[in-house]
Design a protein around this motif. Structure first.
Motif, PDB file in Angstrom:
ATOM      1  N   GLU A  84       0.849  -1.192   0.000  1.00 29.28           N
ATOM      2  CA  GLU A  84       0.000   0.000   0.000  1.00 29.28           C
ATOM      3  C   GLU A  84       0.885   1.243   0.000  1.00 29.28           C
ATOM      4  O   GLU A  84       1.803   1.351   0.816  1.00 29.28           O
ATOM      5  CB  GLU A  84      -0.935   0.016   1.213  1.00 29.28           C
ATOM      6  N   LEU A  85       0.569   2.180  -0.911  1.00 27.28           N
ATOM      7  CA  LEU A  85       1.363   3.398  -1.049  1.00 27.28           C
ATOM      8  C   LEU A  85       0.423   4.588  -1.204  1.00 27.28           C
ATOM      9  O   LEU A  85      -0.315   4.679  -2.181  1.00 27.28           O
ATOM     10  CB  LEU A  85       2.287   3.293  -2.269  1.00 27.28           C
ATOM     11  N   ASP A  86       0.455   5.486  -0.218  1.00 28.39           N
ATOM     12  CA  ASP A  86      -0.411   6.664  -0.221  1.00 28.39           C
ATOM     13  C   ASP A  86       0.468   7.906  -0.196  1.00 28.39           C
ATOM     14  O   ASP A  86       1.055   8.241   0.842  1.00 28.39           O
ATOM     15  CB  ASP A  86      -1.348   6.634   0.996  1.00 28.39           C
ATOM     16  N   LEU A  87       0.550   8.590  -1.329  1.00 30.48           N
ATOM     17  CA  LEU A  87       1.380   9.792  -1.466  1.00 30.48           C
ATOM     18  C   LEU A  87       0.512  10.981  -1.875  1.00 30.48           C
ATOM     19  O   LEU A  87       0.921  11.821  -2.680  1.00 30.48           O
ATOM     20  CB  LEU A  87       2.478   9.556  -2.497  1.00 30.48           C
ATOM     21  N   HIS A  88      -0.665  11.070  -1.333  1.00 31.81           N
ATOM     22  CA  HIS A  88      -1.598  12.154  -1.640  1.00 31.81           C
ATOM     23  C   HIS A  88      -0.996  13.511  -1.299  1.00 31.81           C
ATOM     24  O   HIS A  88      -0.382  13.689  -0.249  1.00 31.81           O
ATOM     25  CB  HIS A  88      -2.894  11.936  -0.855  1.00 31.81           C
ATOM     26  N   ASN A  89      -1.187  14.468  -2.193  1.00 25.74           N
ATOM     27  CA  ASN A  89      -0.816  15.866  -1.979  1.00 25.74           C
ATOM     28  C   ASN A  89       0.678  16.032  -1.711  1.00 25.74           C
ATOM     29  O   ASN A  89       1.099  16.454  -0.634  1.00 25.74           O
ATOM     30  CB  ASN A  89      -1.630  16.481  -0.832  1.00 25.74           C
ATOM     31  N   ASN A  90       1.469  15.687  -2.728  1.00 28.32           N
ATOM     32  CA  ASN A  90       2.904  15.937  -2.703  1.00 28.32           C
ATOM     33  C   ASN A  90       3.282  16.694  -3.972  1.00 28.32           C
ATOM     34  O   ASN A  90       2.423  17.311  -4.600  1.00 28.32           O
ATOM     35  CB  ASN A  90       3.667  14.622  -2.564  1.00 28.32           C
ATOM     36  N   SER A  91       4.558  16.627  -4.359  1.00 23.49           N
ATOM     37  CA  SER A  91       5.035  17.375  -5.533  1.00 23.49           C
ATOM     38  C   SER A  91       5.631  16.437  -6.571  1.00 23.49           C
ATOM     39  O   SER A  91       6.589  16.777  -7.256  1.00 23.49           O
ATOM     40  CB  SER A  91       6.075  18.419  -5.093  1.00 23.49           C
ATOM     41  N   LEU A  92       5.051  15.264  -6.724  1.00 25.63           N
ATOM     42  CA  LEU A  92       5.551  14.264  -7.654  1.00 25.63           C
ATOM     43  C   LEU A  92       5.119  14.594  -9.080  1.00 25.63           C
ATOM     44  O   LEU A  92       3.986  15.019  -9.318  1.00 25.63           O
ATOM     45  CB  LEU A  92       5.044  12.881  -7.261  1.00 25.63           C
ATOM     46  N   THR A  93       6.025  14.379 -10.033  1.00 25.88           N
ATOM     47  CA  THR A  93       5.753  14.649 -11.436  1.00 25.88           C
ATOM     48  C   THR A  93       5.748  13.339 -12.232  1.00 25.88           C
ATOM     49  O   THR A  93       5.980  12.256 -11.691  1.00 25.88           O
ATOM     50  CB  THR A  93       6.809  15.603 -12.014  1.00 25.88           C
ATOM     51  N   THR A  94       5.520  13.470 -13.520  1.00 23.72           N
ATOM     52  CA  THR A  94       5.462  12.286 -14.393  1.00 23.72           C
ATOM     53  C   THR A  94       6.763  11.486 -14.351  1.00 23.72           C
ATOM     54  O   THR A  94       6.753  10.252 -14.304  1.00 23.72           O
ATOM     55  CB  THR A  94       5.172  12.724 -15.836  1.00 23.72           C
ATOM     56  N   ASP A  95       7.895  12.183 -14.354  1.00 24.75           N
ATOM     57  CA  ASP A  95       9.194  11.491 -14.380  1.00 24.75           C
ATOM     58  C   ASP A  95       9.475  10.731 -13.086  1.00 24.75           C
ATOM     59  O   ASP A  95      10.305   9.810 -13.084  1.00 24.75           O
ATOM     60  CB  ASP A  95      10.313  12.500 -14.632  1.00 24.75           C
ATOM     61  N   ASP A  96       8.831  11.107 -12.002  1.00 21.93           N
ATOM     62  CA  ASP A  96       9.087  10.428 -10.725  1.00 21.93           C
ATOM     63  C   ASP A  96       8.371   9.092 -10.613  1.00 21.93           C
ATOM     64  O   ASP A  96       8.783   8.228  -9.833  1.00 21.93           O
ATOM     65  CB  ASP A  96       8.639  11.323  -9.557  1.00 21.93           C
ATOM     66  N   ILE A  97       7.309   8.897 -11.395  1.00 23.18           N
ATOM     67  CA  ILE A  97       6.451   7.721 -11.210  1.00 23.18           C
ATOM     68  C   ILE A  97       7.152   6.402 -11.516  1.00 23.18           C
ATOM     69  O   ILE A  97       7.142   5.488 -10.676  1.00 23.18           O
ATOM     70  CB  ILE A  97       5.163   7.879 -12.040  1.00 23.18           C
ATOM     71  N   PRO A  98       7.789   6.229 -12.686  1.00 24.51           N
ATOM     72  CA  PRO A  98       8.457   4.943 -12.926  1.00 24.51           C
ATOM     73  C   PRO A  98       9.556   4.650 -11.912  1.00 24.51           C
ATOM     74  O   PRO A  98       9.723   3.508 -11.480  1.00 24.51           O
ATOM     75  CB  PRO A  98       9.034   5.101 -14.338  1.00 24.51           C
TER      76      PRO A  98
END
Length: 347
Positions: A84-98
């Motif tokens: 389970e991974l909950d990272l709601h309301n941060n500053s993650l971008t498309t490049d960070d996802i993979p």
């Protein structure tokens, strides 16, 4: 269990908790500021609202909840343990996802809502020569991002998904993978409200939507008759169709439109309302108006009288011109001196 939430912690040594090999729950929520945090790990980590920017988990973690931070970089020593991974309301971008998700084979629940994701990478995305797949994923929340399109070849196992929330993004009419959603046979909840979708063509297959319990389609760009037909189709299947309420969050676009409307409205404010006069005060004002009218007439009369007197005096002066013979030896008063000077000037 170690609960340290609500303390003004600004630094934790990377080895401080290394000896707690049986740690089931570590709560560091509402601490900080903790911009850089390195932990050995635990079964469950709660790191909400601690002003995190960088997180390094060197051990094993199964459930990570790090909501309401400023995370842009997260490192996991053991990604295969995360469920389970909950990272709601941060500053993650498309490049960070993979970089974050690749290798999380056991991940079941994923919440990346309210971040800065423009595009969700496809299953063919290559990072360190690994195939980007999340085969056990069931619950996905990507709401309140900047998504314009969700591809059919995303790493989601569509046939396994039970909850999908794509609300309040920027999905275009062709940005929704209808084929994939129609093949999500176990889907129980579908939220796509608050986008730019103009149509949705549900499949008529008996197997499709058999598990569906609720849907939300409002705040899109459907024509009224299209929206009516879509909602009727799902209501006939005994699916709950959610409608907009006051508690619903607006989309990013609508927030910008509201701000622009507010600025425009503030620049064209209506004129201030005139102060209403109390009836008693109104009578006083009227009486004052009458008083000033009388006073003006009185002043006009005085002015006319003064002009008339001046005219009479001037006529008398002209008649008396040359008749005053005053011996120079005779003392005269100051008034007479002024009169003589005036006569001399006239002559």
């Amino acid at each position: 269990m170690l609960l340290l939430n609500g303390n003004p912690l600004t630094w934790i040594s990377p080895t401080a908790l290394g000896s707690l090999g049986n740690l089931r729950l570590l709560d560091l929520s509402n601490c900080g500021p903790l911009p850089d945090l390195t932990l050995q790990g635990a079964h469950s980590l709660i790191l909400d609202n601690s002003q995190l920017k960088y997180l390094d988990i060197r051990g094993t973690v199964m459930k990570l909840q790090a909501r309401d931070n400023q995370l842009t970089n997260i490192r996991f020593a053991d990604k295969s343990s995360v469920t389970e991974l909950d990272l709601h309301n941060n500053s993650l971008t498309t490049d960070d996802i993979p970089f974050i998700l690749m290798g999380m084979w056991r991940l079941q629940r994923l919440d990346l809502s309210n971040n800065l994701i423009h595009k969700f990478p496809g299953a063919g995305s290559d990072n360190t020569s690994e195939l980007f797949l999340l085969p056990n994923l069931m619950h996905v929340n990507l709401s309140a991002n900047l998504l314009q399109r969700l591809h059919f070849d995303s790493p989601f196992p569509w046939a396994r998904l039970t909850h999908l929330d794509l609300s309040y993004n920027r999905l275009s009419p062709y940005g929704l993978p209808e084929r994939a959603i129609n093949e999500a046979f176990n889907l129980q909840s579908l939220h796509i409200q608050g986008n730019g979708i103009t149509y949705f063509r549900p499949t008529t297959s008996k197997k499709s939507y058999s598990a569906l319990k609720e849907v939300a389609f409002y705040d899109n760009k459907y024509k009224p008759e299209v929206y009516k037909n879509i909602t009727k189709f799902f209501r006939d299947l005994k699916v709950i169709v959610l409608e907009k309420t006051q508690q619903d969050l607006p989309s990013n676009d609508s927030l910008k439109e509201d701000c622009a409307h507010f600025i425009e409205k503030s620049q064209t404010l209506p004129p201030k309302k005139e102060i209403q006069v109390h009836p008693v005060e109104e009578i006083i004002v009227k009486n004052n108006e009458g008083f000033w009218n009388t006073w003006n007439i009185f002043l006009l009369g005085i002015l006319m009288t003064s002009l008339t007197v001046n005219a009479v005096q001037i006529r008398q002066r002209y008649r008396l011109r040359g008749r005053h013979v005053i011996p120079r030896e005779t003392p005269i008063s100051s008034m007479e001196t002024m009169f003589v000077r005036d006569e001399e000037m006239l002559n």
